[in-house]
Each structure stands twice: as C-alpha cells, then as structure tokens.
Design a protein around this motif. Sequence first.
Motif, PDB file in Angstrom:
ATOM      1  N   HIS A 424      14.357  -9.396  -0.451  1.00 61.80           N
ATOM      2  CA  HIS A 424      14.555 -10.756  -0.950  1.00 61.80           C
ATOM      3  C   HIS A 424      14.547 -10.826  -2.476  1.00 61.80           C
ATOM      4  CE1 HIS A 424      12.805 -12.057   3.159  1.00 61.80           C
ATOM      5  NE2 HIS A 424      14.130 -12.071   3.204  1.00 61.80           N
ATOM      6  N   ALA A 425      13.946  -9.813  -3.117  1.00 60.64           N
ATOM      7  CA  ALA A 425      13.794  -9.857  -4.577  1.00 60.64           C
ATOM      8  C   ALA A 425      14.904  -9.133  -5.321  1.00 60.64           C
ATOM      9  CB  ALA A 425      12.450  -9.273  -4.975  1.00 60.64           C
ATOM     10  N   THR A 426      15.737  -8.378  -4.614  1.00 58.61           N
ATOM     11  CA  THR A 426      16.777  -7.576  -5.281  1.00 58.61           C
ATOM     12  C   THR A 426      18.108  -7.774  -4.588  1.00 58.61           C
ATOM     13  OG1 THR A 426      16.186  -5.674  -3.882  1.00 58.61           O
ATOM     14  CG2 THR A 426      15.152  -5.814  -6.062  1.00 58.61           C
ATOM     15  N   GLU A 427      19.155  -7.277  -5.241  1.00 63.31           N
ATOM     16  CA  GLU A 427      20.497  -7.369  -4.661  1.00 63.31           C
ATOM     17  C   GLU A 427      20.601  -6.463  -3.443  1.00 63.31           C
ATOM     18  OE1 GLU A 427      23.304  -6.384  -7.655  1.00 63.31           O
ATOM     19  OE2 GLU A 427      22.590  -7.892  -9.077  1.00 63.31           O
ATOM     20  N   PRO A 428      21.229  -6.940  -2.375  1.00 59.81           N
ATOM     21  CA  PRO A 428      21.338  -6.118  -1.157  1.00 59.81           C
ATOM     22  C   PRO A 428      22.198  -4.876  -1.392  1.00 59.81           C
ATOM     23  CG  PRO A 428      22.694  -8.103  -0.990  1.00 59.81           C
ATOM     24  CD  PRO A 428      21.875  -8.258  -2.235  1.00 59.81           C
ATOM     25  N   ASP A 429      21.858  -3.786  -0.688  1.00 55.78           N
ATOM     26  CA  ASP A 429      22.619  -2.534  -0.737  1.00 55.78           C
ATOM     27  C   ASP A 429      22.817  -2.040  -2.168  1.00 55.78           C
ATOM     28  OD1 ASP A 429      22.934  -2.632   2.065  1.00 55.78           O
ATOM     29  OD2 ASP A 429      24.653  -3.974   1.837  1.00 55.78           O
ATOM     30  N   SER A 430      21.774  -2.110  -2.962  1.00 58.42           N
ATOM     31  CA  SER A 430      21.850  -1.659  -4.348  1.00 58.42           C
ATOM     32  C   SER A 430      20.817  -0.581  -4.597  1.00 58.42           C
ATOM     33  CB  SER A 430      21.604  -2.825  -5.303  1.00 58.42           C
ATOM     34  OG  SER A 430      20.285  -3.317  -5.156  1.00 58.42           O
ATOM     35  N   LEU A 431      21.021   0.203  -5.663  1.00 57.49           N
ATOM     36  CA  LEU A 431      20.035   1.204  -6.054  1.00 57.49           C
ATOM     37  C   LEU A 431      18.700   0.536  -6.380  1.00 57.49           C
ATOM     38  CD1 LEU A 431      22.114   3.628  -8.312  1.00 57.49           C
ATOM     39  CD2 LEU A 431      20.995   4.204  -6.159  1.00 57.49           C
ATOM     40  N   ALA A 432      18.778  -0.612  -7.069  1.00 58.20           N
ATOM     41  CA  ALA A 432      17.559  -1.334  -7.417  1.00 58.20           C
ATOM     42  C   ALA A 432      16.804  -1.744  -6.160  1.00 58.20           C
ATOM     43  CB  ALA A 432      17.893  -2.557  -8.257  1.00 58.20           C
ATOM     44  N   GLY A 433      17.546  -2.135  -5.126  1.00 59.93           N
ATOM     45  CA  GLY A 433      16.905  -2.503  -3.873  1.00 59.93           C
ATOM     46  C   GLY A 433      16.207  -1.327  -3.213  1.00 59.93           C
ATOM     47  N   GLU A 434      16.835  -0.139  -3.271  1.00 62.60           N
ATOM     48  CA  GLU A 434      16.211   1.053  -2.708  1.00 62.60           C
ATOM     49  C   GLU A 434      14.920   1.387  -3.433  1.00 62.60           C
ATOM     50  OE1 GLU A 434      18.627   4.532  -1.731  1.00 62.60           O
ATOM     51  OE2 GLU A 434      20.408   3.346  -2.227  1.00 62.60           O
ATOM     52  N   VAL A 435      14.957   1.325  -4.766  1.00 65.48           N
ATOM     53  CA  VAL A 435      13.763   1.615  -5.552  1.00 65.48           C
ATOM     54  C   VAL A 435      12.679   0.583  -5.253  1.00 65.48           C
ATOM     55  CG1 VAL A 435      12.804   1.742  -7.882  1.00 65.48           C
ATOM     56  CG2 VAL A 435      15.021   2.791  -7.381  1.00 65.48           C
ATOM     57  N   ALA A 436      13.057  -0.681  -5.214  1.00 66.41           N
ATOM     58  CA  ALA A 436      12.091  -1.745  -4.955  1.00 66.41           C
ATOM     59  C   ALA A 436      11.406  -1.558  -3.606  1.00 66.41           C
ATOM     60  CB  ALA A 436      12.777  -3.105  -5.015  1.00 66.41           C
ATOM     61  N   ALA A 437      12.167  -1.153  -2.600  1.00 65.70           N
ATOM     62  CA  ALA A 437      11.587  -0.948  -1.272  1.00 65.70           C
ATOM     63  C   ALA A 437      10.563   0.182  -1.287  1.00 65.70           C
ATOM     64  CB  ALA A 437      12.686  -0.656  -0.256  1.00 65.70           C
ATOM     65  N   LEU A 438      10.836   1.226  -2.068  1.00 64.52           N
ATOM     66  CA  LEU A 438       9.913   2.349  -2.146  1.00 64.52           C
ATOM     67  C   LEU A 438       8.638   2.007  -2.901  1.00 64.52           C
ATOM     68  CD1 LEU A 438      12.370   5.331  -2.809  1.00 64.52           C
ATOM     69  CD2 LEU A 438      11.179   4.784  -0.689  1.00 64.52           C
ATOM     70  N   CYS A 439       8.696   0.972  -3.743  1.00 65.11           N
ATOM     71  CA  CYS A 439       7.498   0.566  -4.494  1.00 65.11           C
ATOM     72  C   CYS A 439       6.428  -0.043  -3.604  1.00 65.11           C
ATOM     73  CB  CYS A 439       7.876  -0.435  -5.585  1.00 65.11           C
ATOM     74  SG  CYS A 439       8.829   0.280  -6.941  1.00 65.11           S
ATOM     75  N   ARG A 440       6.820  -0.550  -2.443  1.00 64.50           N
ATOM     76  CA  ARG A 440       5.892  -1.152  -1.485  1.00 64.50           C
ATOM     77  C   ARG A 440       5.000  -2.195  -2.151  1.00 64.50           C
ATOM     78  NH1 ARG A 440       4.423   3.336   3.195  1.00 64.50           N
ATOM     79  NH2 ARG A 440       6.591   3.558   3.888  1.00 64.50           N
ATOM     80  N   GLY A 441       3.682  -2.005  -2.142  1.00 60.80           N
ATOM     81  CA  GLY A 441       2.778  -3.019  -2.675  1.00 60.80           C
ATOM     82  C   GLY A 441       2.747  -3.098  -4.190  1.00 60.80           C
ATOM     83  N   ASN A 442       3.496  -2.246  -4.862  1.00 55.70           N
ATOM     84  CA  ASN A 442       3.564  -2.277  -6.332  1.00 55.70           C
ATOM     85  C   ASN A 442       4.873  -2.921  -6.799  1.00 55.70           C
ATOM     86  OD1 ASN A 442       2.334  -1.667  -8.842  1.00 55.70           O
ATOM     87  ND2 ASN A 442       3.649   0.123  -9.086  1.00 55.70           N
ATOM     88  N   LEU A 443       5.476  -3.734  -5.954  1.00 55.44           N
ATOM     89  CA  LEU A 443       6.781  -4.321  -6.244  1.00 55.44           C
ATOM     90  C   LEU A 443       6.758  -5.183  -7.508  1.00 55.44           C
ATOM     91  CD1 LEU A 443       9.729  -4.925  -5.429  1.00 55.44           C
ATOM     92  CD2 LEU A 443       8.842  -6.775  -3.985  1.00 55.44           C
ATOM     93  N   ASP A 444       5.698  -5.945  -7.707  1.00 58.22           N
ATOM     94  CA  ASP A 444       5.655  -6.860  -8.854  1.00 58.22           C
ATOM     95  C   ASP A 444       5.771  -6.113 -10.181  1.00 58.22           C
ATOM     96  OD1 ASP A 444       5.446  -9.008  -7.182  1.00 58.22           O
ATOM     97  OD2 ASP A 444       3.284  -9.267  -7.432  1.00 58.22           O
ATOM     98  N   ALA A 445       5.154  -4.950 -10.272  1.00 53.45           N
ATOM     99  CA  ALA A 445       5.231  -4.181 -11.515  1.00 53.45           C
ATOM    100  C   ALA A 445       6.669  -3.749 -11.783  1.00 53.45           C
ATOM    101  CB  ALA A 445       4.313  -2.963 -11.438  1.00 53.45           C
ATOM    102  N   TYR A 446       7.342  -3.281 -10.732  1.00 52.77           N
ATOM    103  CA  TYR A 446       8.731  -2.862 -10.916  1.00 52.77           C
ATOM    104  C   TYR A 446       9.620  -4.051 -11.284  1.00 52.77           C
ATOM    105  CZ  TYR A 446      13.521  -1.670  -9.921  1.00 52.77           C
ATOM    106  OH  TYR A 446      14.885  -1.521 -10.032  1.00 52.77           O
ATOM    107  N   LEU A 447       9.430  -5.186 -10.616  1.00 55.98           N
ATOM    108  CA  LEU A 447      10.272  -6.359 -10.884  1.00 55.98           C
ATOM    109  C   LEU A 447      10.073  -6.868 -12.311  1.00 55.98           C
ATOM    110  CD1 LEU A 447       9.968  -8.334  -7.528  1.00 55.98           C
ATOM    111  CD2 LEU A 447      11.875  -6.915  -8.314  1.00 55.98           C
TER     112      LEU A 447
END
Length: 833
Positions: A424-447
């Motif tokens: 929901h926080a990143t563009e679908p099917d994007s590299l940024a989305g893949e990275v964001a998903a891997l961040c798990r509970g640390n998503l806010d820092a990456y965003l």
Amino acid sequence: MKKIFTLLLLLILTSLLFSIPTKLTRPGNPQLYHKLNRLAKANLKLLPASHAKEYKKLLKTYPDAVMAYLIAYESDAILAESEPQNFLQNYQAIIELLDKEGLRYSPEFFLSYVADQTVSDEPVTPYRSELLDNGLQAIIDTTHNDLDRYRATTLWCVSRLKFQQTSGRDQSPLDITQRSLVGRCEEMQILFVAAARTVGLPSRAASTPWWAHMDNNHAWAEVFLDGAWHYTGDMDAAWFPDQTWFSGMIDKTVMILADGSLASENDEILATDKYETLINSTRNYARERTRTIKVKVLDGQGNPAAKARIIPMVFNWGSLRAITYLNADNNGYLEFSAGRGAFFLSVFKEGMMALEYVPSRTDQTVDVKTSLSTELFSSGLHSLEYPSNPMHWDNQPESYKDMVNREKQLWQEKVKLYEDDAMHATEPDSLAGEVAALCRGNLDAYLAFEEKYYPVDDSFLEFLLIHDPKFLWQASAEQFEALYDHFSRFGHRDYEEEAFLSLLSPAVFYEELPKPFLTKNKQVRLYPESFDLTSKSGREGVIEVLAKLQKKYRINPDKALSGLLRLDVAARQKHLSPVQYRLLACSALRANGFPAEFSRIPDLVSVYIDSDWQYVNLKKLEWEDRASNQETKTFKLTLQLNDENKLPVRISDEQLSLCRYLEGTFYPLNNRFQYLGSGIYEGVFPASDCFLQLGYRSSDSKTMFTLMPVWPEPGDSLSYQFSLPEYPRSWKAADEDIIALLDEQTLNEHSLILIGSLDQENSRRIADKLFSAEKNFLWLGYNDSNQAPKNYAVNPGWQAMVKDKSQNALRCITLIKKEGQWQMFEGLWDKLP
C-alpha cells in the motif's frame, strides 16, 4: 534531555512502589554490593566522560546489587554503544519481577541468569517491558510452576521467530519481534533466553562452537528447571526439555559450552574473564558417558610447562577449529570434561608446540602427556570416530501440536500484514516495492529515506535486494541515506559480486551498524571525512591508507574498550585492540574504494586487488604475496587425490585448506585451490610456513583427516599425492518406506526431492543449498504455509508419519534419482552424488 529526565523521574517514583529483596540491597548484602559497585565504576573508566556520567548517575540513584551488576557485567564497548536509559528500563522490569515473585535463587545465580541483559553480542535494548506488554506478562500471571512457564514461553516464541539463515550480526530481541520475525539459531537462542529471563526463568546460552562429525556449528538455550540445567532446541517442539533434533548426537560432540558471569561452584569453570565465565556443560548432556581428559604438558627439557595454552580442536570446514582456549596450571596440568567424539589438542607456549590426537573411547578417564618442540609434524591419516547415543523420544500432546500450529499461523499473519503495508505504501510491481516488502517491520525507516530521495536509483534498489537483509530490518533512515551516498560514489565499480558487496557493506564482521557521520556541510556519510586518505589506486593506494591510519591509531588492548565496536565508536578512539584495528582498517579501505575483508589471521586483512584477494600486513605495511622489492613472493602447490583403488577423487571446497599456525591456532588462508580435473588440484599461495589440511566425512560416524607441513620458498612448485580411503562416492539406496510415500506421478516427474519441515533448521539448510545451486527440486513436508516456496507441497503420507511419531517432524531426507534408481541421504550432506 527533557525526555530522559521525565523517564528518570517516572522510574524513580515507580521504584518507590516496589521493594528489592534484602539480599540484593547494600545494607542486606554489603559484600556483594560493594564488589559489584567497584566493578561497575571500574568498567566506566574508558568511556567518554559524558557517557560515564550518565551511568554514574544510575549507580548513585539506585545503590543496589542489581543496577551495579547490570553496569559491571556488560562490556565497556556495549556501555559505550548503548543508551543508559535502556539499562534503566530493564532494571525497572527486573525490580517489578522481584517484587511479584521474590528472590527464588541465590543473589549471584539470579543476577547471572535472570537479571543479565544480553545473551550474545546483540545490542542492549529496553526489551523487557516491551516483551511483557507483548504477552509475557500474561505468562507470568497465568502459570504456576516453572515447567508450565517454560512451555508457555517456548510457545510464545513460535509466533515471533521462524528459522532462517542470516548473516552473523546479532539481532536484538526487539529486532526479532518487531522487525524481522526470523533469525538463525543464535537468534533463536537470543529470543528464548531473553524471554525466559523476563518471566523469571534462569536461562543461559549454550553451544557447540564446531560440530565434530559434520561441518557447521549450533547455538541453543539452557533453562534451569527443578534444580538442574536442561536444554531446549526448536521452539515448536519444546514440550519436553532435553529433547530436540540433536539429542541423538550428544556423544558425537566433543564439548558443549555455556555462558555465565558470576561463577557457581556447581559448574565446571573453564575460564573467567572480566565479564564472562565459560562453563563446560558437557556433563549435563553426556552424563555418565562423559570422559575426563587429564593433560600433562612438558617443555623441551621435560619440565612442567606452566600456563601452556591448550586448545581442543575438531575438523570443520576444511581445518582444525578451536572449540575453546584453555590454560594449564603452574604444574603444566589441565583437567576437563569431554564427550566421546575424537579430537585434537593443540598445545603452545613461547614458540614451542605440540599436536596430540585424542581418539574416541568409552574410558571414563583419558590421560594425555605431551612434550613441546619447535615444530609440528605430519599427523598421518586419522580415522576420527563419532558414536551415536540412544535416546528416548516422547510424543507431544495433540493439544500442544494444535497450539503450535495456531502460533505459526499468527506468525504468517504478521508477515502478511508487513507485506500488505509495503504494497500500500509503494508502487505495485516495482523495485521499491520489493525492497519495502523485505524491510518488514522497519518499513517506516525505508519510506522516510525514499521520500527524501525519490526516485531512488534503481541500481541501489537492486543492490539492496542482494545485500544483507538484516540491513533492511535494522537500518535507520539516516543509515539508508549514508549507504546511498557511499553507493553513489563507488557503486559503479565493475567488480565480481563478492568484491562489490564487500566494498559497499556498512559492517565488516559482526559489529553493529555504524551511526552515520556528518560532514562539515551537514551531509550524512557512512564514513568520517578523516577516512578520505588517498587519491591513489592499486596497491600503492592501499598502503597509503594503512600508513596514515597507523599514524593516527595505536594498538593497545589494555587501553582499548573490550569487544567489537561500531565504526562510529571505534573511529573516535585512540587505542584499539588488534581485532578492532583490523576492522577499522577494512572500513578505511572501503571508504577509499578498496574492497576489504576482516581476517582472523593476526595483523592481516584481505584486499581485492589486481582482480584477486590478497593479504596485506597492517604492521609491516607490506603485501604478503610481494617482497619489499615488489617481486612475487608466492609458491605453487599441486595435489593429486585418488581413492584406495587409485581412481581420481574430486572433493568439495570445505574439505581442503592451506593454513598458517600461529600461537596454537590454525588460520585457513582465503586463497583456494582450483580443480583441474582427474583428481588434480592446484593453487598459488603466499610463500610462508603453513600446513595442508584435508578431511572428509566417510560416514555420519567417521571422519578421515590428515595434516601435513608445507615449508616453501618463494618460487617453489611443490607436488604431493594423497590416497583417500573410504571416500564416500554414493548415497545409499532409498528406503522402501520412504519411496512408498510418493505416488507414481511424483516419481516420474521429479529427480530431486527434499522431505522435511518448512520450520526445521536442517531442512532449511538443505533447501538453501539447493536454491543457491539453482537446482530444480520438489520439497515435501507435513505442514502447510502461505509463506512456502512454489516448489513446496504437503505430503499426506509424511503427514501421517509425523502424526504417528512426532520425532519424524525433525527428520530431513534428500532423494535423488540416478539412472532410474532412487538414492537417499538423511541429514546434512556435503554434496549431491
């Protein structure tokens, strides 16, 4: 500052509501208090003045044995890296536990195994209150005996961590429960021990630093129940203590070690230093099958070699590896407990050395007498035996299995929430989305980082996808930013992947991620500006960086903080330990564009130069493969390996190494042999005295090993031939009952099958090995999961076998079809046939 003051005031007021048992107070136990308070104050001497001042405030405000212990028995490196308020919050949770349940153990035992904040090398975080709010308080309130509390705590861990191989840097309990939800065995250990201590169960870290009968190591937890220490392994199969996947391998081990702090007379103490007590826990496992090893060391004149270093060693990953480091007494004598597996003793004192073989036997006492000399000689070919031991396996109640499945479902739901948040926080099917998903509970820092630098360079996102996932779980927004800056300067370098990842990695060894540095222009950077040490390239640039570093820092362990240091702390020190200096040197080289890796070999680091990895000596400022006149200083070594039938043998990389022997320890070189075919291996190495080590597992219970000295001169071309008896060439034919689990379609469509649980450590290890080798295989298990890979399926027959006997859940079986015939291997194999 206001926030810290408010927290301090709140905790002071809260502490008035809770009482401390008399035996932990200054008036009630003055001897213990004054000892710990003295140690705590001494532990602050090397800290920056402002940091030490905050800890002194805690000691003054809370003048009791608990606060004094917490500050005395964490390394000063951890104190330097930690926030004092984290100690304060953990202290308050400990006091509240004491107020509720009283002091059920001796003060020293309670402090060592309940109050102790850290388990391994993880950072100090205020985890106790967080974990209590996250379900552990309910366990305290609803359990009425230690066994029930133990079972509830292991079950609590199931929904908060799933086994996954990760890098060596330890996650804290809060990293695990709030950010990643995964971890390797040491992080399973960290989470359980932290949780057990939080609910008042004495617990400690245990491990076999190196398995003797297979290549790897393992860490787990011990818990004190009914007046004795017991062990526990997989959290989803922990209903019965002392029952886990390695229970049948106890006799194969040589030593099992445990960690403590304040020594107990009931433990076999191997060594005690400023912060830790090393405990030999082998007798808690092998019991009446334990051997007592009695070692007598004599010098070259036949006199007792006082304080000689004695190192038990086993063969693992191509070399004899040190299990621990011990010392003889003033009479050259040492006595310690060991299991039934075979091992070696490396003995060293003042340039004199010996290597003794201790075979596997059932004798209760083994006498080893050794005389030191100036050289180590060939060990010959040894057949090292590792017997198995009988074990009784109890099936867990069905109700417990149901609870485990519910906890696993909770884990899956948490992961799904992380994935949904990222989507929901990143563009679908994007590299940024893949990275964001891997961040798990640390998503806010990456965003927060992505928002500042949008759009982030795709090449950096691709790097993050192949880089250490722990960075994604642990990094702050500023650490993302600092790494991005470093990548923008050096990410274009055309290196092989290993060198590329080395150059860009923010940590060198197992130290914590560094806090970013600010330039004079307030720009966030991974390295300080003082590390900009050269504009030269190649070997000359490396030496210039190290020469300037040598002028700024001093190697002096007595004046250095203890343990591994974050770079931001290390860079501000004047005095460093030898290990800290090697880590700092690697960081300085990376800051100047040179891929560099830590080496365990004293004084050396490994640098990627001239399209290869080479050692450079930090003291001498010289390359190991070059003489002072820059002439090549290497030799060539060629090996011919055949079996007993004189047929050529191809071995795996982890079975062969060239090592240096320094002060009793073997250090494998990072230079590797190249296989030329027909059993021929060849390598080029820096010319220095070294040892060739070759070993292989002829079975689960036997390892063949040989060691030979190699003393070359520069320019030498040496050649040796080895015969390898009992070299395992094939797996055994698959058992009929295993083949019967598979239908005809499965047998026809697949040629490689893994049978094992998604959550079991050995199954994950084998799967990771097959995935990394890009093998197409079918993975069959007994439990379903929406996190399962696409090649995974539930096998009803295997499911029935697990239900009938829960021990089957811990089995790991690999099946491979060769020329229409199925072969199998149960456990961890070295290579496919």
